[in-house]
Every structure is written in structure tokens, then in C-alpha cells.
Design an enzyme around this catalytic site. Structure first.
Site, PDB file in Angstrom:
ATOM      1  N   ASN A   8      25.352   7.443  -5.792  1.00  0.00           N
ATOM      2  CA  ASN A   8      24.844   8.040  -7.035  1.00  0.00           C
ATOM      3  C   ASN A   8      23.654   7.200  -7.483  1.00  0.00           C
ATOM      4  O   ASN A   8      23.829   6.082  -7.965  1.00  0.00           O
ATOM      5  CB  ASN A   8      25.962   8.020  -8.096  1.00  0.00           C
ATOM      6  N   LYS A  10      21.716   7.784  -9.898  1.00  0.00           N
ATOM      7  CA  LYS A  10      21.495   7.876 -11.351  1.00  0.00           C
ATOM      8  C   LYS A  10      20.003   8.139 -11.633  1.00  0.00           C
ATOM      9  O   LYS A  10      19.355   8.831 -10.864  1.00  0.00           O
ATOM     10  CB  LYS A  10      21.997   6.614 -12.054  1.00  0.00           C
ATOM     11  N   HIS A  90      30.662  12.616 -14.901  1.00  0.00           N
ATOM     12  CA  HIS A  90      30.473  11.161 -14.778  1.00  0.00           C
ATOM     13  C   HIS A  90      30.618  10.545 -16.168  1.00  0.00           C
ATOM     14  O   HIS A  90      30.198  11.137 -17.169  1.00  0.00           O
ATOM     15  CB  HIS A  90      29.087  10.859 -14.187  1.00  0.00           C
ATOM     16  N   GLU A  92      29.041   8.375 -17.667  1.00  0.00           N
ATOM     17  CA  GLU A  92      27.782   8.224 -18.417  1.00  0.00           C
ATOM     18  C   GLU A  92      27.402   9.544 -19.087  1.00  0.00           C
ATOM     19  O   GLU A  92      26.811   9.549 -20.173  1.00  0.00           O
ATOM     20  CB  GLU A  92      26.673   7.717 -17.479  1.00  0.00           C
ATOM     21  N   GLU A 157      36.941   6.601 -11.518  1.00  0.00           N
ATOM     22  CA  GLU A 157      35.972   5.554 -11.854  1.00  0.00           C
ATOM     23  C   GLU A 157      36.336   4.935 -13.198  1.00  0.00           C
ATOM     24  O   GLU A 157      35.980   5.480 -14.256  1.00  0.00           O
ATOM     25  CB  GLU A 157      34.568   6.161 -11.962  1.00  0.00           C
ATOM     26  N   GLY A 163      29.084  -0.464 -12.849  1.00  0.00           N
ATOM     27  CA  GLY A 163      27.905  -1.306 -13.063  1.00  0.00           C
ATOM     28  C   GLY A 163      28.243  -2.675 -13.628  1.00  0.00           C
ATOM     29  O   GLY A 163      27.361  -3.391 -14.088  1.00  0.00           O
ATOM     30  N   SER A 195      31.638  -0.533  -9.138  1.00  0.00           N
ATOM     31  CA  SER A 195      31.287  -1.827  -8.537  1.00  0.00           C
ATOM     32  C   SER A 195      31.762  -1.978  -7.091  1.00  0.00           C
ATOM     33  O   SER A 195      32.148  -3.081  -6.680  1.00  0.00           O
ATOM     34  CB  SER A 195      31.810  -2.977  -9.412  1.00  0.00           C
TER      35      SER A 195
HETATM   36  C1  PEP Z   1      28.785   5.108 -10.621  1.00  0.00           C
HETATM   37  O1  PEP Z   1      27.857   5.162 -11.409  1.00  0.00           O
HETATM   38  O2  PEP Z   1      29.355   6.148 -10.278  1.00  0.00           O
HETATM   39  C2  PEP Z   1      29.177   3.807 -10.104  1.00  0.00           C
HETATM   40  C3  PEP Z   1      30.305   3.709  -9.474  1.00  0.00           C
HETATM   41  O3  PEP Z   1      28.307   2.750 -10.338  1.00  0.00           O
HETATM   42  P1  PEP Z   1      28.428   1.252  -9.740  1.00  0.00           P
HETATM   43  O4  PEP Z   1      28.789   1.373  -8.279  1.00  0.00           O
HETATM   44  O5  PEP Z   1      27.087   0.657  -9.955  1.00  0.00           O
HETATM   45  O6  PEP Z   1      29.512   0.573 -10.485  1.00  0.00           O
END
Ligand code: PEP
Length: 232
Positions: A8, A10, A90, A92, A157, A163, A195
Site C-alpha cells: 500500500n 498510500k 483502511h 486511515e 491491521e 507505521g 509494521s
Molecule cells: C498500512 O498502511 O496498511 C500499513 C500496514 O502500513 P505500515 O506497513 O507502514 O505499518
């Protein structure tokens, strides 16, 4: 079940970022690889990525196929641009745009209607986990966000791991995936996200009911994303 490693990007990436595809090289036969770039790059990325057996996806879609929704993109438009998957719900988007479970389900249904595979994201916040509410929160999101049928993927998630450079314990990831599996069926892929990086991918991907990963930051660098794909 063949694992899916999904990147992803973003709100990151310009045309020059398409070089990352060349750097990644061909997807291995043992796992499916997907990149969800910003919408501006989908049409250019899809054919370039397809040459390497890598699928392209959107990061969001509107529930309607077309209409007066300035700035939005429909699932049909993503499909037309060459996408095969679409991320919906997601954290976000749930946080920044106040997306409800009902809206996430409508977006997932739109993805299915357009012939895309929706990746429906769920996950608890840190406070909810500390209060012992993680399963109740994720259970509610599954109840409210999943479309009917089984042509979709679920991504667990934990919001506090995205992040952040930290992840739940392996036991906690396994427990949540088992909890989600009980509420779905054996045909649904359940990805872990939050992460994931080269140093932890192998142990996370080896857990039961972890059928792949949704990768944010580490998907932006071909070397890191390749290492995660290799771990799968
Ligand atoms: C995400 O945004 O779906 C995500 C898992 O980000 P990160 O791997 O940076 O934690």
C-alpha cells in the site's frame, strides 16, 4: 492457500516510482504480489506490473459506479484503469474521512460489482486493545463491513501498529487471525498489516491463518518489499 503480499503506497509515488517495479522483478510462483499505488499511477503501473506477474490495486473507491461525487473514483474506473484489487476501510480512511462500517461494506460491494477483489481492513486502536476490547471491536467491524460471498480478502491491521515500527506479539496476531477465521471460511485470505518489514516478515507469515501481508512503508523500497515477498 497461496499467500498474498500487498503493498500500500498510500499518498506516495510519482511517475519515476514506477521504476520500483523493474527493481522488484518477477513475482515468485509461490505467492501473489500486489501493489496499490496512488490512483494517478494505476493506469501506467498496471501493464508494467503485469509483465512481472504483479497485480495492481486501488486504495479506495466510491460505492456508486458514477455520478456527482467530485474527487471520488468508482470501482468501475479502477477496473477500467487496470486494477484487480481495491483496499477498503483502511484505518486511515476510517479515521481521516469518518468512514463507517456500513460505508466500508458498500465500497466492498462496489468492488465486487466491478469485478475487483476488495481487501477489507479491520483493526483495533491501542486504547481498545488495552481495555481488552480488541476482539469485540474487530468482531463488530467484520459484522458491519464484510460483503456477502467470499470473493474478498480481509486485512487485520491493528491501528497502533501501522507505521509505528512495532507489532503485536506473534501470539496476539495468531489469536486475532484465529478469531477472524472462526467468523469467515477457509477460502478467505486473512492478511496481517502493521509494521511488517524484512526482519519480522518470516515469523509473522509462518503463523497459522496468516495468509499474507498488507505492507505500507516497507513496500516503498523494492529491496525491502522483495525481502518480504521472499519470506512468503
Ligand atoms: C498500512 O498502511 O496498511 C500499513 C500496514 O502500513 P505500515 O506497513 O507502514 O505499518
Amino acid at each position: 492457500m497461496k499467500p498474498l503480499i500487498a503493498g500500500n503506497w498510500k499518498m506516495n509515488g510519482l511517475k519515476a516510482s514506477l521504476n520500483e517495479i523493474e527493481a522488484l522483478g518477477p513475482a515468485p510462483a509461490a505467492c501473489d504480489v500486489l501493489i496499490c499505488p496512488p490512483a494517478t499511477l494505476i493506469a501506467a503501473m498496471a501493464p508494467a506490473a503485469a509483465r512481472f506477474g504483479i497485480a495492481t490495486g486501488g486504495q479506495d473507491c466510491h460505492p456508486d459506479p458514477s455520478g456527482a461525487h467530485t474527487g471520488d473514483i468508482s470501482a468501475e474506473m479502477l477496473k477500467d484503469a487496470g486494477a484487480r484489487f481495491v483496499i477498503v476501510g483502511h484505518s486511515e480512511r476510517r479515521a481521516d474521512h469518518g468512514e463507517s462500517d456500513a460505508l466500508v461494506r458498500a465500497k466492498a460491494e462496489a468492488g465486487l460489482r466491478a469485478g475487483l477483489v476488495p481487501i477489507v481492513c479491520v483493526g483495533e486502536t491501542e486504547i481498545q486493545r488495552e481495555r481488552g476490547e480488541a476482539e469485540a471491536v474487530v468482531g463488530g467491524q467484520l459484522e458491519g463491513s464484510l460483503p456477502k460471498g467470499d470473493g474478498f480478502v480481509i486485512a487485520y491491521e491493528p491501528v497502533w501498529a501501522i507505521g509505528a515500527g512495532r507489532t503485536p506479539t506473534l501470539d496476539d496476531i495468531a489469536a486475532m487471525h484465529a478469531f477472524i477465521r472462526k467468523r469467515t471460511n477457509e477460502r478467505i485470505r486473512i492478511l496481517y498489516g502493521g509494521s511488517v518489514k524484512p526482519s519480522n516478515a518470516k515469523e509473522i507469515l509462518a503463523l497459522p491463518d496468516v495468509n499474507g501481508a498488507l505492507v505500507g512503508g516497507a513496500s516503498l523500497k523494492a529491496a525491502d518489499f522483495s525481502a518480504i515477498i521472499a519470506a512468503a
